[in-house]
Design a protein around this motif. Structure first.
Motif, short mmCIF file in Angstrom:
data_model
loop_
_atom_site.label_atom_id
_atom_site.label_comp_id
_atom_site.label_asym_id
_atom_site.label_seq_id
_atom_site.Cartn_x
_atom_site.Cartn_y
_atom_site.Cartn_z
N ALA A 50 0.92 -1.37 0.43
CA ALA A 50 0.08 0.13 0.25
C ALA A 50 1.06 1.81 -0.25
O ALA A 50 1.65 1.33 0.37
CB ALA A 50 -0.97 -0.09 1.11
N VAL A 89 -2.05 6.61 -9.08
CA VAL A 89 -3.23 5.66 -9.24
C VAL A 89 -3.85 5.57 -10.73
O VAL A 89 -3.68 4.46 -11.37
CB VAL A 89 -4.95 6.75 -8.80
CG1 VAL A 89 -6.15 5.28 -9.52
CG2 VAL A 89 -5.10 6.09 -7.33
N THR A 119 -5.88 -0.17 -7.82
CA THR A 119 -5.81 0.56 -6.62
C THR A 119 -7.20 1.26 -5.83
O THR A 119 -8.56 0.71 -7.30
CB THR A 119 -4.96 2.09 -6.85
OG1 THR A 119 -5.81 3.08 -7.29
CG2 THR A 119 -3.42 1.31 -6.77
N LEU A 156 -3.68 4.49 -0.55
CA LEU A 156 -3.99 3.23 -1.30
C LEU A 156 -3.50 1.55 -1.37
O LEU A 156 -2.16 1.97 -1.79
CB LEU A 156 -3.45 4.09 -2.51
CG LEU A 156 -3.16 5.72 -3.18
CD1 LEU A 156 -2.25 6.19 -3.93
CD2 LEU A 156 -4.75 5.87 -2.95
N ILE A 158 -2.30 -1.74 -3.25
CA ILE A 158 -1.72 -1.53 -4.43
C ILE A 158 -1.68 -2.89 -4.83
O ILE A 158 -1.25 -3.51 -3.93
CB ILE A 158 -0.61 0.09 -4.95
CG1 ILE A 158 -0.70 -0.46 -6.34
CG2 ILE A 158 0.50 -1.47 -4.11
CD1 ILE A 158 -0.22 1.08 -6.78
#
Ligand code: FMN
Length: 171
Positions: free
Chosen positions: A72, A105, A115, A142, A144
């Motif tokens: 993240a 993103v 994301t 985020l 990810i």
């Protein structure tokens, strides 16, 4: 991909494959964030990569919206670096990091990496578990990674948009 196609195709990924994205892919994503504009180019953003098992356990302990992601990105800003609007005194940091996060993103999505913007956590909890400096404000998480094969958009939240007439007014 054409930018409008890219923007239209993006959706929030909430289910991930277990493997982490490569460091080359992460670098590309960070570069996209680096090129984001900020007020007066003050660049108050602070980006924390949560990659270790320990870091992921910590963030999972204070945020329910990590969605099993293997990695993240925590997006924060330094309140002492952010531009302050002389008219109403607000700091530009939230807007700045929103733009930085959006660049990241969209770059991730262009590379097939998923994301989700996440705000559902207490920023003070996050600061405490990672021992972040007092002058920083944590804004976004985020999660990810590569979307799981059966990942899909949450249709009750994704894909409906207010009418242009309702949103845009020409003055
Ligand atoms: C600033 C912001 C905060 C968000 N916070 C969360 C969150 O905490 N948890 C979550 O599941 N989704 C969160 N989302 C994702 C939105 O719910 C999602 O983007 C929106 O419903 C549109 O769906 P889509 O991204 O799939 O198109 C957030 C999105 C934004 C832009």
């Amino acid at each position: 991909m054409d930018f409008l196609e890219l923007a239209k195709s993006r959706w929030s990924v909430r289910k991930f494959k277990p493997q982490q994205i490569s460091s080359e892919e992460l670098e590309q994503i960070l570069l996209a964030g680096k090129y984001a504009p900020t007020a007066v180019n003050y660049q108050p953003q602070k980006i924390y990569i949560l990659k270790s098992k320990e870091a992921m356990e910590k963030i999972n302990s204070v945020c329910k919206c990590v969605f099993g992601a293997p990695m993240a990105i925590l997006v924060a800003y330094d309140k002492e670096r952010a531009w302050r609007c002389p008219f109403d005194g607000h700091l530009s940091g939230d807007v700045d990091v929103g733009i930085v996060a959006t660049h990241m993103v969209m770059k991730a999505w262009e590379m097939g990496i998923g994301t989700c913007f996440v705000e559902h956590f207490d920023p003070e909890d996050v600061k405490k578990i990672f021992n972040l400096p007092e002058n920083e404000k944590v804004v976004l998480l985020l999660p990810i990674g590569y979307p799981a094969n059966d990942a899909e958009p949450l249709m009750k939240l994704h894909g409906t948009f207010r009418e242009k007439e309702d949103v845009v007014k020409t003055l």
